[in-house]
Design a protein around this motif. Structure first.
Motif, PDB file in Angstrom:
ATOM      1  N   ASP A  82      10.848  10.179  -7.734  1.00  0.00           N
ATOM      2  CA  ASP A  82       9.747  10.679  -6.914  1.00  0.00           C
ATOM      3  C   ASP A  82       9.865  10.242  -5.460  1.00  0.00           C
ATOM      4  OD1 ASP A  82       8.534  12.042  -8.989  1.00  0.00           O
ATOM      5  OD2 ASP A  82       7.284  10.332  -9.573  1.00  0.00           O
ATOM      6  N   ASP A  83      10.482   9.082  -5.235  1.00  0.00           N
ATOM      7  CA  ASP A  83      10.668   8.572  -3.872  1.00  0.00           C
ATOM      8  C   ASP A  83      11.809   9.335  -3.195  1.00  0.00           C
ATOM      9  OD1 ASP A  83      12.397   6.375  -2.173  1.00  0.00           O
ATOM     10  OD2 ASP A  83      10.228   6.161  -1.849  1.00  0.00           O
ATOM     11  N   PHE A  84      11.519   9.952  -2.054  1.00  0.00           N
ATOM     12  CA  PHE A  84      12.513  10.792  -1.391  1.00  0.00           C
ATOM     13  C   PHE A  84      13.804  10.040  -1.089  1.00  0.00           C
ATOM     14  CE2 PHE A  84      14.445  11.881   2.720  1.00  0.00           C
ATOM     15  CZ  PHE A  84      15.064  13.054   2.350  1.00  0.00           C
ATOM     16  N   ARG A  85      13.716   8.842  -0.548  1.00  0.00           N
ATOM     17  CA  ARG A  85      14.918   8.077  -0.172  1.00  0.00           C
ATOM     18  C   ARG A  85      15.782   7.777  -1.406  1.00  0.00           C
ATOM     19  NH1 ARG A  85      15.087   9.225   4.808  1.00  0.00           N
ATOM     20  NH2 ARG A  85      13.443   8.410   6.119  1.00  0.00           N
ATOM     21  N   LYS A  86      15.152   7.381  -2.492  1.00  0.00           N
ATOM     22  CA  LYS A  86      15.905   7.086  -3.721  1.00  0.00           C
ATOM     23  C   LYS A  86      16.496   8.366  -4.307  1.00  0.00           C
ATOM     24  CE  LYS A  86      13.358   2.907  -4.840  1.00  0.00           C
ATOM     25  NZ  LYS A  86      12.389   2.267  -5.725  1.00  0.00           N
ATOM     26  N   ARG A  87      15.728   9.444  -4.239  1.00  0.00           N
ATOM     27  CA  ARG A  87      16.207  10.735  -4.740  1.00  0.00           C
ATOM     28  C   ARG A  87      17.417  11.197  -3.918  1.00  0.00           C
ATOM     29  NH1 ARG A  87      11.582  13.155  -4.604  1.00  0.00           N
ATOM     30  NH2 ARG A  87      11.803  14.348  -2.691  1.00  0.00           N
ATOM     31  N   GLN A  88      17.330  11.046  -2.608  1.00  0.00           N
ATOM     32  CA  GLN A  88      18.436  11.427  -1.731  1.00  0.00           C
ATOM     33  C   GLN A  88      19.672  10.596  -2.039  1.00  0.00           C
ATOM     34  OE1 GLN A  88      17.556  11.108   2.464  1.00  0.00           O
ATOM     35  NE2 GLN A  88      19.543  11.898   3.062  1.00  0.00           N
ATOM     36  N   GLU A 116       8.746  22.723  -9.569  1.00  0.00           N
ATOM     37  CA  GLU A 116       7.592  21.815  -9.541  1.00  0.00           C
ATOM     38  C   GLU A 116       6.955  21.727  -8.163  1.00  0.00           C
ATOM     39  OE1 GLU A 116       8.772  17.952 -10.926  1.00  0.00           O
ATOM     40  OE2 GLU A 116       9.845  18.787 -12.630  1.00  0.00           O
ATOM     41  N   LYS A 117       7.808  21.723  -7.129  1.00  0.00           N
ATOM     42  CA  LYS A 117       7.315  21.582  -5.753  1.00  0.00           C
ATOM     43  C   LYS A 117       8.372  22.116  -4.803  1.00  0.00           C
ATOM     44  CE  LYS A 117       8.992  16.869  -5.054  1.00  0.00           C
ATOM     45  NZ  LYS A 117       8.644  15.540  -4.650  1.00  0.00           N
ATOM     46  N   PRO A 118       7.968  22.448  -3.580  1.00  0.00           N
ATOM     47  CA  PRO A 118       8.959  22.953  -2.619  1.00  0.00           C
ATOM     48  C   PRO A 118       9.994  21.870  -2.284  1.00  0.00           C
ATOM     49  CG  PRO A 118       6.712  23.366  -1.850  1.00  0.00           C
ATOM     50  CD  PRO A 118       6.604  22.474  -3.050  1.00  0.00           C
ATOM     51  N   LEU A 119      11.236  22.285  -2.174  1.00  0.00           N
ATOM     52  CA  LEU A 119      12.291  21.352  -1.780  1.00  0.00           C
ATOM     53  C   LEU A 119      12.181  21.073  -0.280  1.00  0.00           C
ATOM     54  CD1 LEU A 119      15.382  22.878  -3.659  1.00  0.00           C
ATOM     55  CD2 LEU A 119      13.848  21.046  -4.424  1.00  0.00           C
ATOM     56  N   ASN A 120      12.511  19.849   0.103  1.00  0.00           N
ATOM     57  CA  ASN A 120      12.530  19.527   1.526  1.00  0.00           C
ATOM     58  C   ASN A 120      13.811  20.082   2.144  1.00  0.00           C
ATOM     59  OD1 ASN A 120      14.662  17.579   1.240  1.00  0.00           O
ATOM     60  ND2 ASN A 120      13.147  16.077   0.562  1.00  0.00           N
ATOM     61  N   TYR A 121      13.979  19.931   3.438  1.00  0.00           N
ATOM     62  CA  TYR A 121      15.135  20.501   4.143  1.00  0.00           C
ATOM     63  C   TYR A 121      16.450  19.980   3.572  1.00  0.00           C
ATOM     64  CZ  TYR A 121      18.427  21.731   7.777  1.00  0.00           C
ATOM     65  OH  TYR A 121      19.516  22.221   8.445  1.00  0.00           O
ATOM     66  N   TYR A 122      16.549  18.684   3.368  1.00  0.00           N
ATOM     67  CA  TYR A 122      17.779  18.094   2.829  1.00  0.00           C
ATOM     68  C   TYR A 122      18.107  18.699   1.463  1.00  0.00           C
ATOM     69  CZ  TYR A 122      20.853  14.814   0.490  1.00  0.00           C
ATOM     70  OH  TYR A 122      21.891  14.265  -0.223  1.00  0.00           O
ATOM     71  N   GLU A 123      17.117  18.795   0.594  1.00  0.00           N
ATOM     72  CA  GLU A 123      17.335  19.305  -0.762  1.00  0.00           C
ATOM     73  C   GLU A 123      17.702  20.788  -0.754  1.00  0.00           C
ATOM     74  OE1 GLU A 123      14.204  16.138  -2.771  1.00  0.00           O
ATOM     75  OE2 GLU A 123      13.512  18.109  -2.079  1.00  0.00           O
TER      76      GLU A 123
END
Length: 161
Positions: A82-88, A116-123
Protein backbone atom coordinates in the motif's frame (compact mmCIF):
# COMPACT_ATOMS: atom_id res chain seq x y z
CA UNK A 1 25.55 -18.00 -21.56
CA UNK A 2 27.32 -17.54 -24.88
CA UNK A 3 25.63 -16.13 -27.95
CA UNK A 4 26.48 -16.43 -31.63
CA UNK A 5 26.18 -14.10 -34.58
CA UNK A 6 22.51 -13.96 -35.60
CA UNK A 7 21.10 -14.92 -32.18
CA UNK A 8 18.10 -12.95 -30.95
CA UNK A 9 18.66 -11.67 -27.44
CA UNK A 10 16.84 -9.53 -24.89
CA UNK A 11 18.20 -6.72 -22.72
CA UNK A 12 16.09 -5.23 -19.93
CA UNK A 13 16.70 -1.65 -21.12
CA UNK A 14 16.74 -2.08 -24.89
CA UNK A 15 14.36 -4.97 -25.56
CA UNK A 16 14.84 -7.52 -28.31
CA UNK A 17 17.97 -7.29 -30.42
CA UNK A 18 20.20 -9.38 -32.63
CA UNK A 19 23.85 -10.26 -32.15
CA UNK A 20 25.54 -8.78 -35.21
CA UNK A 21 29.16 -9.69 -34.46
CA UNK A 22 31.57 -10.59 -31.71
CA UNK A 23 34.35 -8.02 -31.67
CA UNK A 24 37.62 -7.68 -29.83
CA UNK A 25 38.41 -4.31 -28.28
CA UNK A 26 41.53 -3.10 -26.53
CA UNK A 27 40.34 -0.95 -23.65
CA UNK A 28 42.82 1.28 -21.85
CA UNK A 29 45.72 -0.92 -22.89
CA UNK A 30 44.47 -3.81 -20.72
CA UNK A 31 44.51 -6.34 -23.53
CA UNK A 32 41.88 -7.57 -25.91
CA UNK A 33 38.34 -8.02 -24.56
CA UNK A 34 35.50 -9.63 -26.51
CA UNK A 35 32.14 -7.89 -26.89
CA UNK A 36 28.84 -8.77 -28.50
CA UNK A 37 27.74 -6.05 -30.89
CA UNK A 38 23.97 -6.11 -30.53
CA UNK A 39 21.64 -4.09 -32.73
CA UNK A 40 18.38 -3.02 -31.14
CA UNK A 41 15.54 -1.08 -32.73
CA UNK A 42 17.07 2.34 -32.18
CA UNK A 43 20.59 1.70 -30.98
CA UNK A 44 23.63 -0.53 -31.00
CA UNK A 45 25.19 -1.76 -27.76
CA UNK A 46 28.45 -3.56 -27.05
CA UNK A 47 28.06 -6.07 -24.23
CA UNK A 48 31.01 -7.98 -22.73
CA UNK A 49 31.16 -11.66 -23.71
CA UNK A 50 30.86 -14.02 -20.77
CA UNK A 51 28.52 -14.52 -17.85
CA UNK A 52 25.83 -11.91 -17.98
CA UNK A 53 24.80 -10.10 -14.81
CA UNK A 54 21.18 -10.13 -13.73
CA UNK A 55 19.32 -7.97 -16.22
CA UNK A 56 22.05 -8.35 -18.86
CA UNK A 57 21.63 -10.15 -22.15
CA UNK A 58 19.47 -13.24 -22.13
CA UNK A 59 18.16 -15.51 -24.85
CA UNK A 60 14.73 -14.84 -26.24
CA UNK A 61 12.02 -16.84 -24.48
CA UNK A 62 11.36 -20.16 -26.25
CA UNK A 63 7.94 -20.77 -27.75
CA UNK A 64 7.60 -23.92 -25.62
CA UNK A 65 7.51 -21.71 -22.47
CA UNK A 66 4.59 -19.53 -23.53
CA UNK A 67 1.93 -21.83 -21.99
CA UNK A 68 3.59 -21.32 -18.60
CA UNK A 69 3.41 -17.53 -19.05
CA UNK A 70 -0.20 -17.66 -20.22
CA UNK A 71 -0.99 -19.46 -16.96
CA UNK A 72 1.00 -16.86 -15.00
CA UNK A 73 -0.97 -14.00 -16.57
CA UNK A 74 -4.23 -15.81 -15.72
CA UNK A 75 -3.16 -16.51 -12.13
CA UNK A 76 -4.23 -14.47 -9.14
CA UNK A 77 -2.18 -11.28 -8.78
CA UNK A 78 0.24 -10.70 -5.95
CA UNK A 79 -0.88 -7.84 -3.73
CA UNK A 80 1.38 -4.84 -3.98
CA UNK A 81 2.37 -2.83 -0.93
CA UNK A 82 0.00 0.00 0.00
CA UNK A 83 2.95 2.33 0.63
CA UNK A 84 3.95 3.92 -2.68
CA UNK A 85 7.71 3.96 -1.96
CA UNK A 86 7.75 0.29 -0.94
CA UNK A 87 5.55 -0.64 -3.90
CA UNK A 88 7.89 1.22 -6.26
CA UNK A 89 10.90 -0.56 -4.77
CA UNK A 90 9.21 -3.96 -5.20
CA UNK A 91 8.39 -3.20 -8.83
CA UNK A 92 11.91 -1.95 -9.57
CA UNK A 93 13.40 -5.17 -8.19
CA UNK A 94 11.19 -7.17 -10.54
CA UNK A 95 12.12 -5.10 -13.58
CA UNK A 96 15.82 -5.18 -12.68
CA UNK A 97 15.81 -8.98 -12.97
CA UNK A 98 15.19 -8.47 -16.67
CA UNK A 99 13.21 -11.69 -17.05
CA UNK A 100 10.18 -12.55 -19.16
CA UNK A 101 8.51 -13.82 -16.01
CA UNK A 102 9.15 -10.49 -14.28
CA UNK A 103 7.43 -8.65 -17.15
CA UNK A 104 4.42 -10.96 -16.91
CA UNK A 105 4.19 -10.46 -13.14
CA UNK A 106 4.40 -6.67 -13.43
CA UNK A 107 1.67 -6.60 -16.07
CA UNK A 108 -0.58 -8.97 -14.12
CA UNK A 109 -0.18 -7.16 -10.79
CA UNK A 110 -0.42 -3.59 -12.09
CA UNK A 111 -3.49 -4.53 -14.15
CA UNK A 112 -5.12 -5.84 -10.96
CA UNK A 113 -4.08 -2.73 -9.02
CA UNK A 114 -5.60 -0.51 -11.72
CA UNK A 115 -8.96 -2.24 -11.17
CA UNK A 116 -8.82 -1.15 -7.51
CA UNK A 117 -7.56 2.41 -7.95
CA UNK A 118 -6.00 4.65 -10.59
CA UNK A 119 -2.31 4.01 -11.20
CA UNK A 120 0.06 6.87 -10.49
CA UNK A 121 2.38 8.23 -13.21
CA UNK A 122 5.25 5.87 -12.35
CA UNK A 123 2.96 2.82 -12.37
CA UNK A 124 1.24 3.82 -15.65
CA UNK A 125 4.61 4.36 -17.30
CA UNK A 126 6.02 1.08 -15.99
CA UNK A 127 2.89 -0.78 -17.09
CA UNK A 128 3.08 0.71 -20.59
CA UNK A 129 6.82 0.03 -21.02
CA UNK A 130 6.58 -3.49 -19.58
CA UNK A 131 3.61 -4.32 -21.77
CA UNK A 132 5.41 -3.06 -24.89
CA UNK A 133 8.48 -5.16 -24.02
CA UNK A 134 6.33 -8.22 -23.32
CA UNK A 135 4.35 -7.84 -26.55
CA UNK A 136 7.53 -7.37 -28.59
CA UNK A 137 9.25 -10.50 -27.29
CA UNK A 138 6.07 -12.62 -27.17
CA UNK A 139 5.28 -11.66 -30.77
CA UNK A 140 8.71 -12.74 -32.00
CA UNK A 141 8.57 -15.95 -29.98
CA UNK A 142 5.04 -16.91 -31.05
CA UNK A 143 5.24 -15.75 -34.64
CA UNK A 144 2.06 -13.68 -34.19
CA UNK A 145 1.68 -10.02 -35.10
CA UNK A 146 1.99 -7.52 -32.27
CA UNK A 147 -1.74 -6.77 -32.38
CA UNK A 148 -2.58 -10.50 -32.19
CA UNK A 149 -0.11 -10.87 -29.33
CA UNK A 150 -1.60 -7.92 -27.45
CA UNK A 151 -5.04 -9.49 -27.82
CA UNK A 152 -3.76 -12.79 -26.47
CA UNK A 153 -2.08 -11.15 -23.46
CA UNK A 154 -5.12 -9.00 -22.68
CA UNK A 155 -7.32 -12.10 -23.01
CA UNK A 156 -5.19 -13.92 -20.45
CA UNK A 157 -5.46 -10.99 -18.03
CA UNK A 158 -9.24 -10.92 -18.38
CA UNK A 159 -9.60 -14.65 -17.68
CA UNK A 160 -7.92 -14.91 -14.30
CA UNK A 161 -8.45 -18.05 -12.26
Amino acid sequence: MNFNKGDRVVHKNFGVGIVVTIEGMNLSGNGLHLFYRVDFFRTTVWVPVGNQPEGGLRPITPKSHLDRYRALLKSLPVSLNDDFRKRQSELEKRIDRGTFQGLCEIIRDLKALSAEKPLNYYERTLFKQSREALVSEWSITSGLSQSETLGEIDGCLEHRK
